[in-house]
Enzyme design. Structure first.
Site, PDB file in Angstrom:
ATOM      1  N   HIS A  72      37.604  45.903  42.934  1.00 59.06           N
ATOM      2  CA  HIS A  72      36.610  46.114  43.990  1.00 59.06           C
ATOM      3  C   HIS A  72      36.751  45.124  45.139  1.00 59.06           C
ATOM      4  O   HIS A  72      36.707  45.509  46.308  1.00 59.06           O
ATOM      5  CB  HIS A  72      35.187  46.068  43.411  1.00 59.06           C
ATOM      6  CG  HIS A  72      34.921  47.166  42.447  1.00 59.06           C
ATOM      7  ND1 HIS A  72      34.716  48.470  42.828  1.00 59.06           N
ATOM      8  CD2 HIS A  72      34.852  47.162  41.091  1.00 59.06           C
ATOM      9  CE1 HIS A  72      34.516  49.222  41.773  1.00 59.06           C
ATOM     10  NE2 HIS A  72      34.595  48.459  40.697  1.00 59.06           N
ATOM     11  N   GLU A  73      36.943  43.841  44.818  1.00 60.19           N
ATOM     12  CA  GLU A  73      37.013  42.838  45.887  1.00 60.19           C
ATOM     13  C   GLU A  73      38.257  42.995  46.756  1.00 60.19           C
ATOM     14  O   GLU A  73      38.271  42.535  47.894  1.00 60.19           O
ATOM     15  CB  GLU A  73      36.888  41.408  45.342  1.00 60.19           C
ATOM     16  CG  GLU A  73      37.966  40.982  44.376  1.00 60.19           C
ATOM     17  CD  GLU A  73      37.606  41.231  42.912  1.00 60.19           C
ATOM     18  OE1 GLU A  73      38.245  40.603  42.066  1.00 60.19           O
ATOM     19  OE2 GLU A  73      36.726  42.048  42.613  1.00 60.19           O
TER      20      GLU A  73
END
Length: 98
Positions: A72-73
């Protein structure tokens, strides 16, 4: 963390049985023989995820577990996802043999 290109992901997935790319994730469905085995699979994946500090999305039903991995990051699939997919295959494969 570098997001992998589609070509890089396709190459890595060619070495992993049943994993596919779609909607920004790599994903795989594991079929189990019953609820007890399903929970063993979920617990195995949960333990690996904690050890890697990388947490997949799981969809759980009576005789099926669907795993979705993305970083996600980073905003996409990275080597971290590929590494965890390999570990999941190795350990879940052992669970499903019994």
């Amino acid at each position: 963390m570098k997001v992998l290109s589609k070509e890089e992901i396709d190459k890595d997935l060619s070495e992993l049985e049943g994993w596919e790319l779609g909607d920004g994730y790599i994903h795989k469905e594991f079929n189990t023989k019953n609820w007890k085995t399903t929970i063993f699979v979920v617990n195995t994946i949960a333990g690996l995820a904690e050890a890697h500090w990388h947490h997949p999305d799981l969809e759980v039903s009576f005789k099926k577990v669907r795993v979705k991995l993305t970083t996600h990051e980073a905003g996409g699939v990275t080597e971290r996802d590929i590494k965890l997919a390999k570990e999941i295959d190795r350990l879940v494969g052992d669970v499903l043999k019994h």
